[in-house]
Design a protein around this motif. Structure first.
Motif, PDB file in Angstrom:
ATOM      1  N   SER A 137       0.841  -1.203   0.000  1.00  0.00           N
ATOM      2  CA  SER A 137       0.000   0.000   0.000  1.00  0.00           C
ATOM      3  C   SER A 137       0.879   1.257   0.000  1.00  0.00           C
ATOM      4  O   SER A 137       2.113   1.177   0.126  1.00  0.00           O
ATOM      5  N   ASP A 138       0.244   2.424  -0.114  1.00  0.00           N
ATOM      6  CA  ASP A 138       0.998   3.689  -0.145  1.00  0.00           C
ATOM      7  C   ASP A 138       1.861   3.876   1.101  1.00  0.00           C
ATOM      8  O   ASP A 138       2.948   4.444   1.041  1.00  0.00           O
ATOM      9  N   LEU A 139       1.326   3.433   2.236  1.00  0.00           N
ATOM     10  CA  LEU A 139       2.061   3.566   3.501  1.00  0.00           C
ATOM     11  C   LEU A 139       2.690   2.237   3.924  1.00  0.00           C
ATOM     12  O   LEU A 139       3.083   2.074   5.074  1.00  0.00           O
ATOM     13  N   ASN A 143       6.992   0.867   0.031  1.00  0.00           N
ATOM     14  CA  ASN A 143       7.073   2.304  -0.265  1.00  0.00           C
ATOM     15  C   ASN A 143       7.816   3.062   0.820  1.00  0.00           C
ATOM     16  O   ASN A 143       8.488   4.066   0.535  1.00  0.00           O
ATOM     17  N   LYS A 147      11.098   5.389   0.053  1.00  0.00           N
ATOM     18  CA  LYS A 147      11.227   6.782   0.497  1.00  0.00           C
ATOM     19  C   LYS A 147      12.481   6.981   1.328  1.00  0.00           C
ATOM     20  O   LYS A 147      13.162   8.015   1.219  1.00  0.00           O
ATOM     21  N   SER A 153       7.945   6.828  -4.479  1.00  0.00           N
ATOM     22  CA  SER A 153       7.068   5.715  -4.108  1.00  0.00           C
ATOM     23  C   SER A 153       6.344   5.195  -5.349  1.00  0.00           C
ATOM     24  O   SER A 153       6.210   5.907  -6.348  1.00  0.00           O
ATOM     25  N   TYR A 154       5.889   3.975  -5.282  1.00  0.00           N
ATOM     26  CA  TYR A 154       5.221   3.335  -6.426  1.00  0.00           C
ATOM     27  C   TYR A 154       3.822   2.910  -5.994  1.00  0.00           C
ATOM     28  O   TYR A 154       3.668   2.201  -4.979  1.00  0.00           O
ATOM     29  N   ASP A 155       2.825   3.352  -6.735  1.00  0.00           N
ATOM     30  CA  ASP A 155       1.441   3.014  -6.392  1.00  0.00           C
ATOM     31  C   ASP A 155       1.095   1.661  -7.010  1.00  0.00           C
ATOM     32  O   ASP A 155       0.674   1.581  -8.159  1.00  0.00           O
ATOM     33  N   TYR A 157      -1.311  -0.321  -6.442  1.00  0.00           N
ATOM     34  CA  TYR A 157      -2.731  -0.590  -6.668  1.00  0.00           C
ATOM     35  C   TYR A 157      -3.310   0.192  -7.841  1.00  0.00           C
ATOM     36  O   TYR A 157      -4.518   0.167  -8.071  1.00  0.00           O
TER      37      TYR A 157
END
Length: 306
Positions: A137-139, A143, A147, A153-155, A157
């Motif tokens: 996920s983003d967090l 990712n 960072k 970061s890579y999305d 989804y």
């Protein structure tokens, strides 16, 4: 009369066996054959007011829609290719792990390794899905690491490309321990005399594996492949639903027949379309089993299912 009396006599002699198998027969009749009446939905535009036989009969229209829009082709492609990856990569990795464990001399380490490999098999796909989400996920972990390294970061989804590998990896990982135990049992059944004779002839450990272990694992490998091919049109619904969920951005690369049928029946309430896809899945799978078994029977009759 003699033939009929012979059947009656046979039934009387085998009544104990028949009573033992009766619950299984009843189970399949109730849960497998009676529900087949619902196949009629595939040829209707289902109406909740009309019910099963009160809905409008549309013939092959549901099937035509699935074929003409290309939906069925994409679903079939994804289902078959994913299952082929699961089957062959899974079995190859299981054989490698089984051969490795068979060569270990330390009993404690071997038992520990088997237990750790077997553990994922007992995990629910719900837990695996939560684990995957926390990774990608983003967090998520991936990712966060990107960072920390100063990278973007890579999305995950929003992009379909990595999920083909993620899904295959977690499927193989989860089933690795179970399959390894099966192959390890087959290896343990191989007579030590073969290996002792090979050692006398000066064969190295790799030569023993290549010339003794792997050839003698061939019947087990073929049998497991045939059993797996029997369900090649039946995708692992839990795997795809728990990892992908209802993310429409990923459907093109991750949607299989089972998830499409589920959405048709529970989200879109298109009972006819969902049943048509399920019926296609059953017929295609049956035809595939017959074709594969016919080929195996022609090449090596001993390895065929029937």
């Amino acid at each position: 009369m003699s033939g009929k009396s012979g059947i009656i006599r046979e039934l009387r002699q085998s009544k104990t066996l028949l009573l033992m198998i009766a619950p299984t027969i009843v189970f399949f009749i109730v849960f497998s054959y009676i529900p087949m009446i619902g196949v009629y939905y595939a040829f209707t535009k289902f109406d909740f007011d009309g019910g099963l036989f009160g809905s409008q009969f549309v013939g092959m229209e549901n099937f035509k829609f699935l074929f003409n829009t290309g939906v069925l082709w994409n679903l079939t492609k994804n289902t078959v290719l994913y299952n082929l990856a699961f089957i062959f990569l899974g079995n190859i990795m299981q054989i490698i792990c089984a051969v490795f464990l068979a060569q270990l001399s330390g009993k404690l380490f071997k038992k520990t390794a088997q237990s750790l490999m077997f553990l994922p098999y007992f995990l629910s796909w719900v837990l695996v899905g939560a684990f995957v989400y926390n990774l990608f996920s983003d967090l998520g972990v991936v990712n966060s690491v990107l960072k920390q390294l100063g990278l973007h970061s890579y999305d995950f989804y929003l992009h379909t490309a990595p999920w083909k590998f993620i899904i295959v990896f977690f499927s193989v990982w989860k089933g690795l321990g179970y399959g390894t135990v099966i192959y390890l049992a087959a290896i343990m059944a191989i007579s030590d005399e073969y290996y002792e004779a090979a050692k006398i002839d000066g064969a190295t450990i790799f030569q023993q594996i290549r010339n003794i272990t792997l050839p003698l694992l061939k019947p087990t490998f073929i049998l497991l492949i045939l059993f797996s091919l029997g369900g090649i049109m039946k995708g692992q619904f839990d795997l795809f639903y728990q990892i992908i969920g209802s993310n429409g951005m990923l459907y093109d690369a991750t949607d299989i027949i089972d998830t499409f049928v589920f959405r048709s029946l529970t989200v879109n309430f298109d009972i006819g379309m969902g049943t048509a896809a399920g019926l296609y899945q059953s017929f295609f799978g049956f035809a595939l089993i017959m074709i594969v078994n016919f080929i195996i029977r022609k090449t090596n009759k001993d390895y065929s299912l029937f």
